[in-house]
Structure formats: structure tokens, C-alpha cells
Design a protein around this motif. Sequence first.
Motif, PDB file in Angstrom:
ATOM      1  N   VAL A  24     -41.732 -24.800  68.528  1.00 50.91           N
ATOM      2  CA  VAL A  24     -42.064 -24.077  67.293  1.00 50.91           C
ATOM      3  C   VAL A  24     -41.695 -24.888  66.052  1.00 50.91           C
ATOM      4  O   VAL A  24     -42.333 -24.756  65.007  1.00 50.91           O
ATOM      5  CB  VAL A  24     -41.449 -22.654  67.239  1.00 50.91           C
ATOM      6  CG1 VAL A  24     -42.005 -21.784  68.338  1.00 50.91           C
ATOM      7  CG2 VAL A  24     -39.927 -22.694  67.282  1.00 50.91           C
ATOM      8  N   SER A  25     -40.690 -25.728  66.186  1.00 54.80           N
ATOM      9  CA  SER A  25     -40.338 -26.584  65.048  1.00 54.80           C
ATOM     10  C   SER A  25     -41.508 -27.506  64.723  1.00 54.80           C
ATOM     11  O   SER A  25     -41.867 -27.697  63.557  1.00 54.80           O
ATOM     12  CB  SER A  25     -39.077 -27.387  65.404  1.00 54.80           C
ATOM     13  OG  SER A  25     -38.904 -28.409  64.485  1.00 54.80           O
ATOM     14  N   TRP A  26     -42.150 -28.046  65.749  1.00 58.33           N
ATOM     15  CA  TRP A  26     -43.321 -28.929  65.524  1.00 58.33           C
ATOM     16  C   TRP A  26     -44.499 -28.107  64.985  1.00 58.33           C
ATOM     17  O   TRP A  26     -45.159 -28.507  64.024  1.00 58.33           O
ATOM     18  CB  TRP A  26     -43.693 -29.638  66.825  1.00 58.33           C
ATOM     19  CG  TRP A  26     -44.852 -30.576  66.646  1.00 58.33           C
ATOM     20  CD1 TRP A  26     -44.808 -31.812  66.061  1.00 58.33           C
ATOM     21  CD2 TRP A  26     -46.213 -30.331  66.999  1.00 58.33           C
ATOM     22  NE1 TRP A  26     -46.075 -32.362  66.047  1.00 58.33           N
ATOM     23  CE2 TRP A  26     -46.959 -31.486  66.619  1.00 58.33           C
ATOM     24  CE3 TRP A  26     -46.890 -29.275  67.614  1.00 58.33           C
ATOM     25  CZ2 TRP A  26     -48.335 -31.592  66.824  1.00 58.33           C
ATOM     26  CZ3 TRP A  26     -48.255 -29.388  67.821  1.00 58.33           C
ATOM     27  CH2 TRP A  26     -48.970 -30.535  67.424  1.00 58.33           C
ATOM     28  N   VAL A  27     -44.728 -26.928  65.590  1.00 66.38           N
ATOM     29  CA  VAL A  27     -45.879 -26.100  65.187  1.00 66.38           C
ATOM     30  C   VAL A  27     -45.738 -25.646  63.734  1.00 66.38           C
ATOM     31  O   VAL A  27     -46.727 -25.518  63.005  1.00 66.38           O
ATOM     32  CB  VAL A  27     -46.025 -24.877  66.133  1.00 66.38           C
ATOM     33  CG1 VAL A  27     -47.049 -23.879  65.596  1.00 66.38           C
ATOM     34  CG2 VAL A  27     -46.401 -25.328  67.544  1.00 66.38           C
ATOM     35  N   SER A  28     -44.499 -25.426  63.300  1.00 68.07           N
ATOM     36  CA  SER A  28     -44.288 -24.843  61.962  1.00 68.07           C
ATOM     37  C   SER A  28     -44.736 -25.766  60.837  1.00 68.07           C
ATOM     38  O   SER A  28     -44.850 -25.347  59.695  1.00 68.07           O
ATOM     39  CB  SER A  28     -42.822 -24.463  61.775  1.00 68.07           C
ATOM     40  OG  SER A  28     -42.034 -25.635  61.730  1.00 68.07           O
ATOM     41  N   ARG A  29     -44.998 -27.029  61.158  1.00 66.27           N
ATOM     42  CA  ARG A  29     -45.446 -27.952  60.091  1.00 66.27           C
ATOM     43  C   ARG A  29     -46.879 -27.676  59.651  1.00 66.27           C
ATOM     44  O   ARG A  29     -47.313 -28.125  58.597  1.00 66.27           O
ATOM     45  CB  ARG A  29     -45.327 -29.400  60.565  1.00 66.27           C
ATOM     46  CG  ARG A  29     -46.338 -29.744  61.664  1.00 66.27           C
ATOM     47  CD  ARG A  29     -46.318 -31.215  62.003  1.00 66.27           C
ATOM     48  NE  ARG A  29     -45.044 -31.615  62.590  1.00 66.27           N
ATOM     49  CZ  ARG A  29     -44.770 -32.865  62.949  1.00 66.27           C
ATOM     50  NH1 ARG A  29     -45.656 -33.813  62.767  1.00 66.27           N
ATOM     51  NH2 ARG A  29     -43.619 -33.146  63.506  1.00 66.27           N
ATOM     52  N   PHE A  30     -47.637 -26.928  60.490  1.00 61.50           N
ATOM     53  CA  PHE A  30     -49.043 -26.687  60.181  1.00 61.50           C
ATOM     54  C   PHE A  30     -49.211 -25.337  59.501  1.00 61.50           C
ATOM     55  O   PHE A  30     -48.579 -24.361  59.886  1.00 61.50           O
ATOM     56  CB  PHE A  30     -49.897 -26.727  61.455  1.00 61.50           C
ATOM     57  CG  PHE A  30     -49.715 -28.007  62.214  1.00 61.50           C
ATOM     58  CD1 PHE A  30     -50.120 -29.213  61.670  1.00 61.50           C
ATOM     59  CD2 PHE A  30     -49.113 -28.010  63.459  1.00 61.50           C
ATOM     60  CE1 PHE A  30     -49.934 -30.404  62.343  1.00 61.50           C
ATOM     61  CE2 PHE A  30     -48.923 -29.190  64.143  1.00 61.50           C
ATOM     62  CZ  PHE A  30     -49.334 -30.397  63.594  1.00 61.50           C
ATOM     63  N   ARG A  31     -50.116 -25.273  58.537  1.00 62.64           N
ATOM     64  CA  ARG A  31     -50.336 -24.033  57.788  1.00 62.64           C
ATOM     65  C   ARG A  31     -51.807 -23.699  57.739  1.00 62.64           C
ATOM     66  O   ARG A  31     -52.645 -24.584  57.582  1.00 62.64           O
ATOM     67  CB  ARG A  31     -49.837 -24.187  56.350  1.00 62.64           C
ATOM     68  CG  ARG A  31     -48.348 -24.413  56.229  1.00 62.64           C
ATOM     69  CD  ARG A  31     -47.549 -23.149  56.435  1.00 62.64           C
ATOM     70  NE  ARG A  31     -46.247 -23.430  57.039  1.00 62.64           N
ATOM     71  CZ  ARG A  31     -45.356 -22.502  57.363  1.00 62.64           C
ATOM     72  NH1 ARG A  31     -45.629 -21.222  57.143  1.00 62.64           N
ATOM     73  NH2 ARG A  31     -44.219 -22.818  57.920  1.00 62.64           N
ATOM     74  N   GLU A  32     -52.100 -22.419  57.851  1.00 63.91           N
ATOM     75  CA  GLU A  32     -53.453 -21.931  57.603  1.00 63.91           C
ATOM     76  C   GLU A  32     -53.700 -22.006  56.088  1.00 63.91           C
ATOM     77  O   GLU A  32     -52.743 -22.116  55.312  1.00 63.91           O
ATOM     78  CB  GLU A  32     -53.572 -20.472  58.062  1.00 63.91           C
ATOM     79  CG  GLU A  32     -53.511 -20.286  59.567  1.00 63.91           C
ATOM     80  CD  GLU A  32     -54.844 -20.598  60.224  1.00 63.91           C
ATOM     81  OE1 GLU A  32     -55.820 -19.885  59.976  1.00 63.91           O
ATOM     82  OE2 GLU A  32     -54.901 -21.574  60.990  1.00 63.91           O
ATOM     83  N   PRO A  33     -54.969 -21.905  55.646  1.00 64.20           N
ATOM     84  CA  PRO A  33     -55.248 -21.985  54.205  1.00 64.20           C
ATOM     85  C   PRO A  33     -54.476 -20.934  53.405  1.00 64.20           C
ATOM     86  O   PRO A  33     -54.148 -21.155  52.235  1.00 64.20           O
ATOM     87  CB  PRO A  33     -56.762 -21.727  54.123  1.00 64.20           C
ATOM     88  CG  PRO A  33     -57.281 -22.169  55.461  1.00 64.20           C
ATOM     89  CD  PRO A  33     -56.200 -21.857  56.454  1.00 64.20           C
ATOM     90  N   ASP A  34     -54.142 -19.795  54.019  1.00 62.34           N
ATOM     91  CA  ASP A  34     -53.401 -18.758  53.287  1.00 62.34           C
ATOM     92  C   ASP A  34     -51.893 -19.025  53.268  1.00 62.34           C
ATOM     93  O   ASP A  34     -51.113 -18.203  52.778  1.00 62.34           O
ATOM     94  CB  ASP A  34     -53.688 -17.368  53.903  1.00 62.34           C
ATOM     95  CG  ASP A  34     -53.279 -17.289  55.375  1.00 62.34           C
ATOM     96  OD1 ASP A  34     -52.682 -18.259  55.881  1.00 62.34           O
ATOM     97  OD2 ASP A  34     -53.552 -16.256  56.013  1.00 62.34           O
ATOM     98  N   GLY A  35     -51.481 -20.174  53.815  1.00 57.98           N
ATOM     99  CA  GLY A  35     -50.065 -20.536  53.777  1.00 57.98           C
ATOM    100  C   GLY A  35     -49.264 -20.049  54.965  1.00 57.98           C
ATOM    101  O   GLY A  35     -48.082 -20.387  55.119  1.00 57.98           O
TER     102      GLY A  35
END
Length: 282
Positions: free
Chosen positions: A225-236
Motif C-alpha cells: 500500500v505504501s507503493w500504491v499510495s503514490r498514485f492518485r486519481e484525477p480527483d486526488g
Amino acid sequence: MAECRVCFRHCQIAEGKLGFCGARTARNGVVEAYNYGRITGLALDPIEKKPLSRFYPGSRILSVGSFGCNLRCPFCQNHDISWSEEAKRWADTAETLDPDALTRLAEETRSRGNIGIAFTYNEPLIGYEFVRDTARLAKARGLRTVIVTNGTAELSVLEELQPFIDAMNIDLKGFTDDYYRRVLGGDRQQVMAFIEEAVRHCHVELTTLIVPGENDSEEEMRALVSWVSRFREPDGESLPLHISRFFPRFHMQDRRATEVGKIYRLADIARETLDYVYTGNC
Ligand code: SF4
């Protein structure tokens, strides 16, 4: 011999033979999709079943699958169309449907809540040409397009598909190279690169199946989840993560189903970092 460059395996395919996935062949020295338009499953499914929880919730989507897979997950729930002996028979028996006919079917089911077409059941990217041709037509007719994938493909494949795809559910099956290599016959680095690029182009949700004794530690979930958390949808918001329960199936019958409490515990850990975490098969 012709080299297939769809996934990390880079199979050398002899004329008329099949690559490792059973879905690609060589003809006149050129690699092509042997499973193009060859359908093994077609159903109008709830979008949540893909699973996609934050993409047109409550809708349905015409879901289509072919045969073959480039991984070797021993617990595969779709082994009858992926990599069992039974699956290989589809190479001779699967019915065909062309992109136009499939898109028309999708349009005809709009009145039953259908929003588009999902390429799923087996691994769609090993037959990406059919996905591309169908999705292009579907988009032109105002339908939504979804891919449910193991993310095991070169970025050149994604580049061809991305103009026509609205959403993906991508498996991130664990967070060690060893698990991917030893248990799944996969390449985690290729999957991570695929996810990293896909999030730039469409809505992405991820799925992790928790297998007891393999990828079920709290430490591994924290790293994932630490790696996944770097990515954001357009809504943040961060990417939705589906954490799913394993059941003994196919070639992996030597252990019990994942304990429900374990799934809930790992989901709680994931929620410390991510905005949307869902549990599956509980
Ligand atoms: S997609 Fe299939 S044929 Fe191509 S490299 Fe991967 S496993 Fe081999």
C-alpha cells in the motif's frame, strides 16, 4: 522463429506453433493473436464483479473472455479457459465473434443496464489486437470499455490500447519478486511498470488475492500500500484496492481458505494509507 514481444517471456514461436500463453502464433514469420475474436465466455455482469467499485457503480457490463494466459497461478479460478489441459482445447473449439458483432451485442443490451464491454475471464492482453479493435468501435458508439488484467505486458501494448480504454482492474498479486516468480510464473517489475503507466490514462483499481503462507504478512501489505499510495486519481483520491480471499482450487489444494479475520486485518492496515479498500469473497 518469430519473437513475441507482448510480455516479459519474449517467446520464440515456430511457424504455426503457439507461444507459452497458448494464445499467440507465428504466421509467415510474424506473430499474431491466435485467439483473435475467439470467445469462451459472454455474460452481462454487475460492474462490481470485475471488480470495479468506483466506476459506474450499480451498472452492468457485457463481459467477454477468450482463452490462454501468460501466468501460471496454481489456484486459478478460471483454469478451464486459462492454462489447464482443458483450456488448450479451446484453441480448436472456441466460437468466433468479430468486433462489430460484439459491439452490436453490447448496444442491444443497453436497455438492460449495460454500459459497455469488459475484456475479462482469461488474460485479455495476450490477445490485445481484438481488445483494441473492439474497444475502438465501442468507444465510437458511446460505450464504456474495461480491461481486467494481470498487468503482465510490455508498455507498447498499453500504448496501443490506452486511447480506447476507460477503466482497468489490474492484479497486484503480491509485493515480492520471489512470489511472482516462484508461485505465479510472473514478473512483478513488469506489472508495477504497467500499473504506473495505466494510471496516467484511465481509471484503475487493483486487486490482491491473499494466499495463506505466501503473501499474507502485514509487512508485505504495508509495503504494497505504501507503493500504491503514490498514485492518485484525477480527483486526488488514491487507487481503490480490493483485497480478496483465497480458496483452495486447481493445483493449490494444500492449504485452507484464507481466514476472514486475516483479510479484515490486512484491509484495516491498507485503510491506514489508502482511501478505498474493499474486501472480496468474505
Ligand atoms: S504473450 Fe504469450 S506468446 Fe507472447 S511472450 Fe507472452 S507468453 Fe509468449
